[in-house]
Design a protein around this motif. Structure first.
Motif, PDB file in Angstrom:
ATOM      1  N   ALA A 126      36.438  34.111  31.231  1.00  0.00           N
ATOM      2  CA  ALA A 126      37.028  35.652  32.322  1.00  0.00           C
ATOM      3  C   ALA A 126      37.053  34.284  33.770  1.00  0.00           C
ATOM      4  CB  ALA A 126      35.921  37.053  32.754  1.00  0.00           C
ATOM      5  N   ASP A 127      37.901  34.695  34.262  1.00  0.00           N
ATOM      6  CA  ASP A 127      38.101  33.926  36.298  1.00  0.00           C
ATOM      7  C   ASP A 127      37.870  35.162  37.356  1.00  0.00           C
ATOM      8  OD1 ASP A 127      39.384  32.193  37.214  1.00  0.00           O
ATOM      9  OD2 ASP A 127      41.275  33.246  37.681  1.00  0.00           O
ATOM     10  N   LYS A 128      38.107  36.377  37.023  1.00  0.00           N
ATOM     11  CA  LYS A 128      38.219  37.329  38.299  1.00  0.00           C
ATOM     12  C   LYS A 128      37.282  38.204  37.972  1.00  0.00           C
ATOM     13  CE  LYS A 128      39.885  34.827  41.226  1.00  0.00           C
ATOM     14  NZ  LYS A 128      39.495  33.827  41.935  1.00  0.00           N
ATOM     15  N   VAL A 129      36.114  38.612  38.093  1.00  0.00           N
ATOM     16  CA  VAL A 129      35.607  39.449  37.076  1.00  0.00           C
ATOM     17  C   VAL A 129      35.186  40.475  38.205  1.00  0.00           C
ATOM     18  CG1 VAL A 129      32.775  39.892  36.103  1.00  0.00           C
ATOM     19  CG2 VAL A 129      35.044  38.399  35.515  1.00  0.00           C
ATOM     20  N   LEU A 130      35.385  42.220  38.534  1.00  0.00           N
ATOM     21  CA  LEU A 130      34.465  43.255  39.027  1.00  0.00           C
ATOM     22  C   LEU A 130      33.678  43.683  38.696  1.00  0.00           C
ATOM     23  CD1 LEU A 130      34.857  44.466  41.461  1.00  0.00           C
ATOM     24  CD2 LEU A 130      36.564  46.240  40.368  1.00  0.00           C
ATOM     25  N   PHE A 131      31.811  43.745  39.097  1.00  0.00           N
ATOM     26  CA  PHE A 131      31.247  44.093  38.569  1.00  0.00           C
ATOM     27  C   PHE A 131      30.650  45.952  39.049  1.00  0.00           C
ATOM     28  CE2 PHE A 131      27.565  43.254  35.463  1.00  0.00           C
ATOM     29  CZ  PHE A 131      26.554  44.454  36.201  1.00  0.00           C
ATOM     30  N   VAL A 132      31.102  46.838  39.105  1.00  0.00           N
ATOM     31  CA  VAL A 132      30.443  48.093  39.382  1.00  0.00           C
ATOM     32  C   VAL A 132      29.557  48.771  39.296  1.00  0.00           C
ATOM     33  CG1 VAL A 132      31.731  50.111  40.492  1.00  0.00           C
ATOM     34  CG2 VAL A 132      33.356  48.267  39.282  1.00  0.00           C
ATOM     35  N   THR A 133      28.531  49.768  39.991  1.00  0.00           N
ATOM     36  CA  THR A 133      27.630  49.078  40.007  1.00  0.00           C
ATOM     37  C   THR A 133      26.762  50.616  40.874  1.00  0.00           C
ATOM     38  OG1 THR A 133      24.926  48.650  39.263  1.00  0.00           O
ATOM     39  CG2 THR A 133      26.210  47.863  40.873  1.00  0.00           C
ATOM     40  N   LYS A 134      25.235  51.089  40.376  1.00  0.00           N
ATOM     41  CA  LYS A 134      25.557  51.992  41.802  1.00  0.00           C
ATOM     42  C   LYS A 134      24.373  50.791  42.639  1.00  0.00           C
ATOM     43  CE  LYS A 134      22.864  55.438  40.531  1.00  0.00           C
ATOM     44  NZ  LYS A 134      21.938  56.594  40.416  1.00  0.00           N
ATOM     45  N   ASP A 153      34.634  33.909  38.496  1.00  0.00           N
ATOM     46  CA  ASP A 153      34.050  34.330  40.204  1.00  0.00           C
ATOM     47  C   ASP A 153      34.199  36.406  40.161  1.00  0.00           C
ATOM     48  OD1 ASP A 153      34.093  34.697  43.047  1.00  0.00           O
ATOM     49  OD2 ASP A 153      36.239  35.901  42.814  1.00  0.00           O
ATOM     50  N   MET A 154      32.663  36.458  40.312  1.00  0.00           N
ATOM     51  CA  MET A 154      32.373  37.647  40.808  1.00  0.00           C
ATOM     52  C   MET A 154      32.074  39.119  41.429  1.00  0.00           C
ATOM     53  SD  MET A 154      29.270  39.370  37.872  1.00  0.00           S
ATOM     54  CE  MET A 154      28.093  39.439  38.827  1.00  0.00           C
ATOM     55  N   THR A 155      33.080  39.746  42.053  1.00  0.00           N
ATOM     56  CA  THR A 155      32.470  40.325  42.985  1.00  0.00           C
ATOM     57  C   THR A 155      31.767  41.525  42.270  1.00  0.00           C
ATOM     58  OG1 THR A 155      34.672  40.065  44.057  1.00  0.00           O
ATOM     59  CG2 THR A 155      33.585  41.980  44.423  1.00  0.00           C
ATOM     60  N   ILE A 156      29.982  42.020  43.327  1.00  0.00           N
ATOM     61  CA  ILE A 156      29.330  42.893  42.950  1.00  0.00           C
ATOM     62  C   ILE A 156      29.995  44.116  44.035  1.00  0.00           C
ATOM     63  CG2 ILE A 156      27.384  44.090  42.028  1.00  0.00           C
ATOM     64  CD1 ILE A 156      26.784  40.971  41.579  1.00  0.00           C
ATOM     65  N   VAL A 157      30.083  45.048  43.470  1.00  0.00           N
ATOM     66  CA  VAL A 157      30.363  46.632  44.398  1.00  0.00           C
ATOM     67  C   VAL A 157      29.684  47.517  43.816  1.00  0.00           C
ATOM     68  CG1 VAL A 157      32.196  47.105  43.686  1.00  0.00           C
ATOM     69  CG2 VAL A 157      31.993  47.963  46.143  1.00  0.00           C
ATOM     70  N   ASN A 158      29.185  48.797  44.802  1.00  0.00           N
ATOM     71  CA  ASN A 158      29.235  50.018  44.402  1.00  0.00           C
ATOM     72  C   ASN A 158      29.881  51.173  44.126  1.00  0.00           C
ATOM     73  OD1 ASN A 158      28.575  49.308  46.891  1.00  0.00           O
ATOM     74  ND2 ASN A 158      28.786  52.038  46.871  1.00  0.00           N
ATOM     75  N   TYR A 159      29.981  51.996  43.397  1.00  0.00           N
ATOM     76  CA  TYR A 159      30.969  52.490  43.143  1.00  0.00           C
ATOM     77  C   TYR A 159      31.355  53.400  44.095  1.00  0.00           C
ATOM     78  CZ  TYR A 159      30.531  52.653  37.905  1.00  0.00           C
ATOM     79  OH  TYR A 159      30.256  52.089  36.889  1.00  0.00           O
ATOM     80  N   GLU A 160      30.828  53.684  45.223  1.00  0.00           N
ATOM     81  CA  GLU A 160      31.279  54.602  46.516  1.00  0.00           C
ATOM     82  C   GLU A 160      31.843  53.447  47.338  1.00  0.00           C
ATOM     83  OE1 GLU A 160      28.046  56.450  44.141  1.00  0.00           O
ATOM     84  OE2 GLU A 160      27.953  54.414  45.447  1.00  0.00           O
ATOM     85  N   SER A 161      31.895  52.014  47.131  1.00  0.00           N
ATOM     86  CA  SER A 161      32.628  51.109  48.292  1.00  0.00           C
ATOM     87  C   SER A 161      33.970  50.679  47.320  1.00  0.00           C
ATOM     88  CB  SER A 161      32.047  49.727  48.253  1.00  0.00           C
ATOM     89  OG  SER A 161      30.584  50.890  49.167  1.00  0.00           O
ATOM     90  N   LEU A 162      33.862  51.289  46.333  1.00  0.00           N
ATOM     91  CA  LEU A 162      35.533  50.581  45.902  1.00  0.00           C
ATOM     92  C   LEU A 162      36.330  51.187  46.764  1.00  0.00           C
ATOM     93  CD1 LEU A 162      34.881  51.706  42.051  1.00  0.00           C
ATOM     94  CD2 LEU A 162      35.215  49.661  42.600  1.00  0.00           C
ATOM     95  N   HIS A 163      36.597  51.636  46.982  1.00  0.00           N
ATOM     96  CA  HIS A 163      38.172  51.325  47.798  1.00  0.00           C
ATOM     97  C   HIS A 163      37.426  50.950  49.034  1.00  0.00           C
ATOM     98  CE1 HIS A 163      34.824  53.226  50.656  1.00  0.00           C
ATOM     99  NE2 HIS A 163      36.012  53.345  51.294  1.00  0.00           N
ATOM    100  N   THR A 164      37.053  49.957  48.965  1.00  0.00           N
ATOM    101  CA  THR A 164      36.311  48.818  50.515  1.00  0.00           C
ATOM    102  C   THR A 164      37.664  47.388  49.691  1.00  0.00           C
ATOM    103  OG1 THR A 164      34.992  47.756  49.893  1.00  0.00           O
ATOM    104  CG2 THR A 164      35.059  49.702  51.142  1.00  0.00           C
TER     105      THR A 164
END
Length: 493
Positions: A126-134, A153-164
């Motif tokens: 994988a190249d660009k990874v989005l990891f969504v969690t609590k 390259d991985m971005t970690i974000v919580n579900y409530e902040s996905l819109h950002t």
């Protein structure tokens, strides 16, 4: 920037390096050529095969690129050693991803879902990874990521902040942690809707993670996967059409009106998901942890019991500036649930601590032990803070680095975090959800820990034990349970 040879499907970094080295040897192969005549003649080495400079540069750059990646792989293998079952799951998941574009890892808590998913991402290159969690799990996932040293390259974000996150950014892999949290039905939750939009736009490969994919109903699977273009239910326009084939729709009478009940999903739902799922239990992983539970009863203040008795009798308590109203069974159940742990939320929306008996008991009973405390309502945290002071934290990193105990709200703390450093788990209150019971009490479990001790602090004569009896049988505590139990709840004087 010099162009790189694209990866051959299923080739590892080592295989790509060896492939590029082979191309380099071929393209740089020389032959002897006689140049000049007579005494001035000499033998020179020239390239055997005619190649332009851009092609040679591309192959040389590719050799360097894949050598660097292979070196990272070697360094990672020295820092991270997957257990045998994790390596097997990674191999199986890679095959499923290449065939179906998504995989669901139904791995029980503490078996290493996060690390396994990072390994899968590496194996599919994988190249660009989005990891969504609590939100509370972000710190531990970031720690795993730093230890893993991925090439992606991985971005970690919580579900409530996905819109950002950048709406135009493309992802080639999305990892959805605690995926069952998107399982609301019959209509999708906001988080399921936002995730679906990202998946439909980017069309990435998808890894779903959960220890309990369908904790309450098989129907919870539909909105977890409905945004994935290759999901097995893609032929259905919406959840209601999905129900035509996969749900036994019933009717329930609520407040005098009949409404459809969609909770009785058929086994066909999980049968349809079988090609995409990998299930793995703690038992299969070799966990031998024995969890013991003990209920500790406390006597609340007489004034607290007096208020409870009055509310059960009159269904209303009116003060100088606040009102406690329990004019429906649901309201009465909620108010008693709060009051038996010493707190109350008024009709105005304000709340307060009525009784710190539970907090005082926990501090006295467990002394200076390093414990994890689960609470239900926010004023319970206020009661704990008033007793513990600076010896209590709500931050996992502080808990791990100090001798402080930690207080976590049950729903937000039941998933995605480890309390392995705790001597005991202590429940200030209990949630109505069976999912909360089974997930949260397993937060201390590790493969090397032989025993877990869990303590429940209940008010004498309170509602908590009735809730406990329901959730231990994997049943949510509902108003129906409450109406029956109310007949046997005795006033404590």
């Amino acid at each position: 920037m010099t162009e790189i040879i694209q990866r051959i499907p299923s080739y590892s970094n080592k295989s790509m390096y060896e492939h590029c080295e082979m191309l380099k040897r071929v393209i740089l192969t020389t032959k002897d050529v006689k140049v000049g005549r007579g005494k001035d003649a000499k033998i020179e080495q020239v390239l055997k095969y005619k190649s332009d400079k851009p092609l040679i540069d591309k192959i040389l750059a590719s050799c360097e690129h894949y050598l660097n990646l292979h070196t990272l792989d070697m360094q990672r293998s020295q820092r991270i050693e997957f257990r045998d079952y994790q390596s097997d799951i990674i191999d199986r998941a890679v095959r499923i991803l290449y065939e179906h574009k998504f995989v669901y890892l139904a791995m029980e808590v503490r078996t290493g879902k996060t690390l396994t998913s990072l390994g899968i991402a590496e194996e599919i290159h994988a190249d660009k990874v989005l990891f969504v969690t609590k939100k509370k799990a972000i710190g531990s996932i970031a720690t795993d990521l730093n230890l893993f040293m991925p090439s992606y390259d991985m971005t970690i974000v919580n579900y409530e902040s996905l819109h950002t996150i950048d709406a135009d950014r493309m992802w080639d892999l999305v990892i959805l942690d605690e995926a069952h949290s998107m399982g609301a039905f019959p209509k999708p939750s906001q988080r399921a809707d936002v995730v679906s939009g990202i998946l439909r736009r980017c069309k990435p490969k998808v890894i779903l993670l959960s220890g309990t994919p369908t904790p309450e109903s098989y129907c919870q699977m539909y909105h977890q996967v409905y945004g994935i273009p290759t999901n097995p239910f893609r032929a259905y326009k919406n959840f209601y059409r999905f129900c035509d084939d996969h749900v036994k729709v019933k009717q329930r009478k609520i407040n005098g009106m009949f409404v459809n009940d969609y909770s009785d999903g058929k086994p066909s739902i999980m049968e349809a998901m079988e090609p995409y799922m990998i299930n793995y239990s703690q038992k299969q992983a070799g966990f031998i942890t024995e969890t013991t539970e003990k209920v500790l009863e406390v006597q609340l203040k007489d004034s607290t019991y007096a208020m409870i008795d009055r509310l059960k009798k009159d269904l209303v308590i009116e003060g100088k500036s606040e009102l406690i109203l329990a004019d429906t069974p649901v309201k009465l159940m909620m108010k008693l649930h709060q009051m038996y742990s010493g707190t109350i939320k008024f009709e105005s929306g304000n709340s307060m601590v009525l009784d710190t008996t539970k907090a005082e008991f926990i501090r006295s009973h467990f002394g200076n032990k390093k414990i994890g405390i689960f609470y239900k309502f926010k004023e319970e945290l206020a009661a704990l803070k008033s007793v513990y002071g600076d010896d209590l934290t709500t931050e996992l990193s502080v808990f791990e680095d100090t001798s402080k105990s930690i207080a976590l709200q049950i729903v937000s703390g039941r998933e995605g975090i480890s309390l392995r450093d705790a001597d005991y788990l202590v429940y200030y209150n209990i949630d109505f959800s069976a999912t909360s019971y089974w997930q949260s009490k397993d937060r201390m479990t590790t493969k090397d820990r032989p025993t877990n001790e869990v303590f429940w602090v209940f008010a004498k004569g309170g509602i908590e034990y009735d809730i406990y009896k329901a959730v231990t049988k994997k049943k949510d505590y509902t108003v129906s349970h409450f109406k029956k139990d109310l007949l046997t709840l005795q006033s404590t004087c």
